[in-house]
Design a protein around this motif. Sequence first.
Motif, PDB file in Angstrom:
ATOM      1  N   GLU A 682       0.822  -1.210   0.000  1.00 39.41           N
ATOM      2  CA  GLU A 682       0.000   0.000   0.000  1.00 39.41           C
ATOM      3  C   GLU A 682       0.857   1.263   0.000  1.00 39.41           C
ATOM      4  O   GLU A 682       1.730   1.429   0.840  1.00 39.41           O
ATOM      5  CB  GLU A 682      -0.905   0.016   1.242  1.00 39.41           C
ATOM      6  CG  GLU A 682      -1.930  -1.089   1.217  1.00 39.41           C
ATOM      7  CD  GLU A 682      -2.860  -1.065   2.417  1.00 39.41           C
ATOM      8  OE1 GLU A 682      -3.149   0.029   2.930  1.00 39.41           O
ATOM      9  OE2 GLU A 682      -3.285  -2.151   2.830  1.00 39.41           O
ATOM     10  N   LEU A 697      -9.353   1.288  -5.781  1.00 37.00           N
ATOM     11  CA  LEU A 697      -8.937   0.037  -5.142  1.00 37.00           C
ATOM     12  C   LEU A 697      -8.289  -0.924  -6.133  1.00 37.00           C
ATOM     13  O   LEU A 697      -7.772  -1.958  -5.751  1.00 37.00           O
ATOM     14  CB  LEU A 697     -10.134  -0.628  -4.454  1.00 37.00           C
ATOM     15  CG  LEU A 697     -10.574   0.063  -3.154  1.00 37.00           C
ATOM     16  CD1 LEU A 697     -11.906  -0.489  -2.674  1.00 37.00           C
ATOM     17  CD2 LEU A 697      -9.517  -0.090  -2.066  1.00 37.00           C
ATOM     18  N   TYR A 700      -4.635   1.168  -5.979  1.00 39.94           N
ATOM     19  CA  TYR A 700      -4.113   1.148  -4.612  1.00 39.94           C
ATOM     20  C   TYR A 700      -4.507  -0.219  -4.076  1.00 39.94           C
ATOM     21  O   TYR A 700      -5.645  -0.445  -3.684  1.00 39.94           O
ATOM     22  CB  TYR A 700      -4.746   2.251  -3.777  1.00 39.94           C
ATOM     23  CG  TYR A 700      -4.307   2.280  -2.310  1.00 39.94           C
ATOM     24  CD1 TYR A 700      -3.302   3.146  -1.890  1.00 39.94           C
ATOM     25  CD2 TYR A 700      -4.902   1.450  -1.362  1.00 39.94           C
ATOM     26  CE1 TYR A 700      -2.911   3.178  -0.560  1.00 39.94           C
ATOM     27  CE2 TYR A 700      -4.512   1.477  -0.035  1.00 39.94           C
ATOM     28  CZ  TYR A 700      -3.520   2.343   0.357  1.00 39.94           C
ATOM     29  OH  TYR A 700      -3.123   2.375   1.685  1.00 39.94           O
ATOM     30  N   ILE A 702      -5.038  -3.358  -1.817  1.00 44.42           N
ATOM     31  CA  ILE A 702      -5.017  -3.878  -0.457  1.00 44.42           C
ATOM     32  C   ILE A 702      -5.140  -5.397  -0.541  1.00 44.42           C
ATOM     33  O   ILE A 702      -5.622  -5.927  -1.529  1.00 44.42           O
ATOM     34  CB  ILE A 702      -6.142  -3.284   0.433  1.00 44.42           C
ATOM     35  CG1 ILE A 702      -7.535  -3.760   0.006  1.00 44.42           C
ATOM     36  CG2 ILE A 702      -6.079  -1.763   0.445  1.00 44.42           C
ATOM     37  CD1 ILE A 702      -8.639  -3.369   0.985  1.00 44.42           C
ATOM     38  N   PHE A 703      -4.675  -6.063   0.493  1.00 37.53           N
ATOM     39  CA  PHE A 703      -4.640  -7.525   0.457  1.00 37.53           C
ATOM     40  C   PHE A 703      -6.030  -8.140   0.295  1.00 37.53           C
ATOM     41  O   PHE A 703      -7.006  -7.664   0.871  1.00 37.53           O
ATOM     42  CB  PHE A 703      -4.003  -8.054   1.747  1.00 37.53           C
ATOM     43  CG  PHE A 703      -2.533  -8.367   1.589  1.00 37.53           C
ATOM     44  CD1 PHE A 703      -1.721  -7.568   0.812  1.00 37.53           C
ATOM     45  CD2 PHE A 703      -1.973  -9.464   2.232  1.00 37.53           C
ATOM     46  CE1 PHE A 703      -0.365  -7.857   0.667  1.00 37.53           C
ATOM     47  CE2 PHE A 703      -0.632  -9.763   2.103  1.00 37.53           C
ATOM     48  CZ  PHE A 703       0.175  -8.965   1.322  1.00 37.53           C
ATOM     49  N   SER A 704      -6.085  -9.184  -0.497  1.00 33.69           N
ATOM     50  CA  SER A 704      -7.321  -9.956  -0.630  1.00 33.69           C
ATOM     51  C   SER A 704      -7.041 -11.374  -0.149  1.00 33.69           C
ATOM     52  O   SER A 704      -5.935 -11.673   0.317  1.00 33.69           O
ATOM     53  CB  SER A 704      -7.786  -9.949  -2.082  1.00 33.69           C
ATOM     54  OG  SER A 704      -6.884 -10.715  -2.858  1.00 33.69           O
TER      55      SER A 704
ATOM     56  N   ASP B  42     -14.233  -2.987  -8.032  1.00 33.36           N
ATOM     57  CA  ASP B  42     -12.983  -3.366  -7.365  1.00 33.36           C
ATOM     58  C   ASP B  42     -13.144  -4.003  -5.989  1.00 33.36           C
ATOM     59  O   ASP B  42     -12.184  -4.565  -5.471  1.00 33.36           O
ATOM     60  CB  ASP B  42     -12.092  -2.122  -7.197  1.00 33.36           C
ATOM     61  CG  ASP B  42     -11.671  -1.530  -8.519  1.00 33.36           C
ATOM     62  OD1 ASP B  42     -11.570  -2.307  -9.497  1.00 33.36           O
ATOM     63  OD2 ASP B  42     -11.448  -0.308  -8.584  1.00 33.36           O
ATOM     64  N   ASP B 128     -11.510 -14.048  -3.886  1.00 32.72           N
ATOM     65  CA  ASP B 128     -10.413 -13.124  -4.168  1.00 32.72           C
ATOM     66  C   ASP B 128     -10.889 -11.713  -4.530  1.00 32.72           C
ATOM     67  O   ASP B 128     -10.253 -10.734  -4.205  1.00 32.72           O
ATOM     68  CB  ASP B 128      -9.548 -13.685  -5.301  1.00 32.72           C
ATOM     69  CG  ASP B 128      -8.330 -12.825  -5.539  1.00 32.72           C
ATOM     70  OD1 ASP B 128      -7.696 -12.455  -4.537  1.00 32.72           O
ATOM     71  OD2 ASP B 128      -8.030 -12.508  -6.699  1.00 32.72           O
ATOM     72  N   LEU B 131     -13.313  -7.727  -1.127  1.00 35.84           N
ATOM     73  CA  LEU B 131     -12.403  -7.162  -0.132  1.00 35.84           C
ATOM     74  C   LEU B 131     -13.077  -7.060   1.231  1.00 35.84           C
ATOM     75  O   LEU B 131     -14.254  -6.743   1.340  1.00 35.84           O
ATOM     76  CB  LEU B 131     -11.930  -5.777  -0.570  1.00 35.84           C
ATOM     77  CG  LEU B 131     -11.122  -5.747  -1.870  1.00 35.84           C
ATOM     78  CD1 LEU B 131     -10.769  -4.303  -2.230  1.00 35.84           C
ATOM     79  CD2 LEU B 131      -9.855  -6.595  -1.746  1.00 35.84           C
ATOM     80  N   ARG B 133     -11.817  -5.381   5.049  1.00 35.13           N
ATOM     81  CA  ARG B 133     -10.721  -4.720   5.747  1.00 35.13           C
ATOM     82  C   ARG B 133     -10.721  -5.057   7.229  1.00 35.13           C
ATOM     83  O   ARG B 133      -9.811  -4.680   7.937  1.00 35.13           O
ATOM     84  CB  ARG B 133     -10.862  -3.208   5.538  1.00 35.13           C
ATOM     85  CG  ARG B 133      -9.633  -2.398   5.874  1.00 35.13           C
ATOM     86  CD  ARG B 133      -8.371  -2.779   5.106  1.00 35.13           C
ATOM     87  NE  ARG B 133      -7.555  -1.605   4.850  1.00 35.13           N
ATOM     88  CZ  ARG B 133      -6.340  -1.621   4.341  1.00 35.13           C
ATOM     89  NH1 ARG B 133      -5.764  -2.774   4.035  1.00 35.13           N
ATOM     90  NH2 ARG B 133      -5.686  -0.502   4.107  1.00 35.13           N
ATOM     91  N   TYR B 137      -9.599 -11.977   6.789  1.00 29.53           N
ATOM     92  CA  TYR B 137     -10.125 -13.087   5.967  1.00 29.53           C
ATOM     93  C   TYR B 137     -10.066 -14.458   6.628  1.00 29.53           C
ATOM     94  O   TYR B 137     -10.703 -15.396   6.158  1.00 29.53           O
ATOM     95  CB  TYR B 137      -9.401 -13.189   4.601  1.00 29.53           C
ATOM     96  CG  TYR B 137      -9.445 -11.938   3.778  1.00 29.53           C
ATOM     97  CD1 TYR B 137     -10.626 -11.503   3.183  1.00 29.53           C
ATOM     98  CD2 TYR B 137      -8.303 -11.157   3.587  1.00 29.53           C
ATOM     99  CE1 TYR B 137     -10.672 -10.353   2.414  1.00 29.53           C
ATOM    100  CE2 TYR B 137      -8.332  -9.997   2.830  1.00 29.53           C
ATOM    101  CZ  TYR B 137      -9.516  -9.595   2.238  1.00 29.53           C
ATOM    102  OH  TYR B 137      -9.541  -8.467   1.487  1.00 29.53           O
TER     103      TYR B 137
END
Lengths: 777, 152
Positions: A682, A697, A700, A702-704, B42, B128, B131, B133, B137
């Motif tokens: 990031e 997104l 930029y 972010i982890f998935s 996204d 995948d 998302l 935050r 996960y």
Amino acid sequence: MSPKREFEVVGKPVAKLDGLALARGGKLFVADLLPRGCLVGRILTSPYAHARIASIDASAAEALPGVHAVLHHGNVPRVMRTTAGQGAPEPSPYDFTTFDRKVRFVGDRVAAVAAESEAIAEEALKRIKVEYEVLPAVLDVRHAMDKGAPVIHDEPDCKVVIPVPYEPGRNLAAHVDTRVGDTAEGYAEADVVLEHEYECQYAQHTPIEPHAALAEPLPDGRLRITTSTQVPFHVRRIVAQALGWPVSRLHVVKPRVGGGFGAKQEVLIEDVAAFLATRAGRPVYLELSRSEEFLSRTRHPMVVRLKTGARKDGSLTAVDLGVLSNTGAYGSHALTVACNCGSKVLPLYRWPRLGFQADAVYTNLPVGGAYRGYGATQAYIAMEIQMDELAQALGLDPLEFRLRNHIRKGETSPIFAALGEGGEGVEQSIDSIGLDACIRQGARAIGWKKKRGKPGAGPLKRGVGMCCLMQGSSIPKVDMGGASLKMNEDGGFNLLVGATDLGTGSDTVLAQIAAEVLGVSVEQIVVRSSDTDLTPFDVGAYASSTTYLSGQAVRKAALDVAGQIREVAAELLDARPAEIALAGGQVRTADGRALPLSRVAMRSLYEHDQRQIAAFASHITHKSPPPFSAHFAEVEVDTETGLVRVVKYVAAVDCGTAINPQLSEGQTEGAVLNGISYALCEEYLFDEKGRMRNDSLREYKIFSTRDMPELVTILVPTYEKTGPYGAKSVSEIGINGPIPAISNAIFDAVGVRLRRAPFTPERVLAALDELAGRQAR
Amino acid sequence: MDIHVTVNGRPEVWQAAPGESALELIRRLGYTSVKRGCSQGDCGACTILVDGQAMRACLLVAAQLEGRAVTTAEGLGSLDRPHPLQRAFVDAGAVQCGFCTPGMLLASQALLVETPRPDATAVREALDGNLCRCTGYKKIVEAVLLAAERMA
Ligand code: FES
Ligand code: FES
């Protein structure tokens, strides 16, 4: 010894009270609660990093059918204040007004509209004619205080409202300087002295729900604001300040919040929604787009200089921590985040002499703010990488080196008293600490002895690294949490708390605390939180305070209610109140007689000497007991591509008693993954004009799920006697570890020290090339 | 424009504005479990099932739903009889703020229909594009595996 106790409800993985309603997709978030006839608000933002608004002509926008209000600096009163949702008087400078005559970063507010649809609102924004007088901008934090640098806050009415250094003429938003003893003497005594610079980048919280607020004029002339916030009471106070209203004319409601992480400890859009709704005389809904969210609030990027000294025997002699914090265009949380760099980091080890100095400076870049970890994240990067470097220089195992030097039970640190929220702090000694156990259990879980120093032969190198951390639990003598509790006919209770559940599960944790005292199950507790008309005050969800602070207010209220229940039960059971126990939803005497709580409730409400069994309580604290943690990362570095992959990550945390272990794990896992994502990918990319280039997104990243390593959380129980049932905080600490732990693991794998995050493949490759160059010479 | 859809098993006729996205339309009609997190495809918060396929509502024009069967989280289960995935998400601690949850559930449902007993890797791959935050996960993946086990 920590008291060993068995609880009925506390310490159990009780399912989140709102879990099923959320999983069913109920109408629980601001955007789900829009009334008929609700207008859409949109904000016009600045295309320039630094400019004066020479003129603004909104007539074409106002004339557009379907537009109900247009706001800008010409028609909204100027009230200097801060957006930082902190207690009053706020430690953040008053350098902000709803609309100003100047813009200070790309994305700064210029005007706002309310219209009947998003399309009309967008069209209206296009029709607002703004002439800018573009000014030279400050885009490099290292040059912000240069002589002759453009002055970002040249308005005469910006000021601070607490007595702290503030020199906007030099772009200095905050300054802190603290020292204990003479560090020069310490370095003279040291066998090893190290000094390096570390740097970390802009980042955004990226709550999946962006900032969202609904403002509704009420028939009685009041205004209700339903908002996705961490600080409903501060929203009420600050919006009232902006409007020039008494707080009683505002009703602020927090529904479910789709994540905050600090971004929503900011009164960022509620003022605009309120002005639009009052002008239009209609409800207005305002939601930030994802690109606007990136320009809302961020983590303060910092340059951290750290100097340390140690003796051959592994003892520490001195430390100097110097911070240059980029607060961006406004000084939101500038001072307190800077203070936290010292106050949450320096006490971890026993430094006999220490110096701490911090400057938070204005630039024409996005605005810093509160972000989980709050300065500790930034400073731990320096501290925990350098502890590794010191151990290496001394030829000691980094783990043993930390075990030897960390603060112990019964000890204090001069920093606690010297450094608080902008001013002096509060002296405290450590009563609960499980750091040794965190280090040992974490080391076992990662396989420290077995894996350390074995990078392997091929191009993929493995390494393990670790770090230690602490945080705090609420702001002593400043933060206050309140609770009220009343009993209903069925022997159930309404718990009203000002505390703010932003997805953390604090409603559930607080219900567990009440249930434990009252001897009932959590289903018997109906929680209503964060409604300024109904619930008592609470500062809100920040500074890792809710469980520790608000939890204690709940416990006090519940104890009071339990006492009242005993009195009524004593009459019913012909016993003395002191003989009566509350358990299993019943009142019981020692000789085995029992009645359901509903019997007590019915008697008190309908039958005899009627009264409402209820209590109010509030709580402040005189200390901020730190949770402690040890983190371990195992990484794989691809020496051909520079790609770093975290294979396994272990976080062992002492949060006192985990009131709800499942939620504590969840807090830790979420914080850790956010930290790993920050460590590896990031960052904000800017063009030469100061415009963020990657404000989606997609860009930029972010982890998935695909990126996640094996995550292991170990809860190490201790008992903090000032916390409810021994609890301390847990929500923030976990984000501080990944950058240093991963950097240290990369060193173990490939022998390069990365002191600048994020650890992108390019940076890793560059460091490897440099190492190869040095070795070739 | 009229759009004929079967939503959560019930046939409905929806009136869409020209060019309106499926996300805006669905939310406007009250299916607010479909969340807006980015409108750019996204984040996955707007995931719905279209004829059993997980899709991002924000990337569909409303007209593309003509004649299709749409499932949202509202249609997965009820308060008394939650879907096993909903129950498992709650039990496993996979719901924190809950904003990503409806999308996660539908993406998981699409997976479980195709692959009733997935392993952790398959779950990670299926989710995948969604998302979160809050959770890191871990508990979400565990929840899907738990639901699969209970449904077997
Ligand atoms: S709102 Fe559709 S993917 Fe984010
Ligand atoms: S639970 Fe909050 S985004 Fe997933």
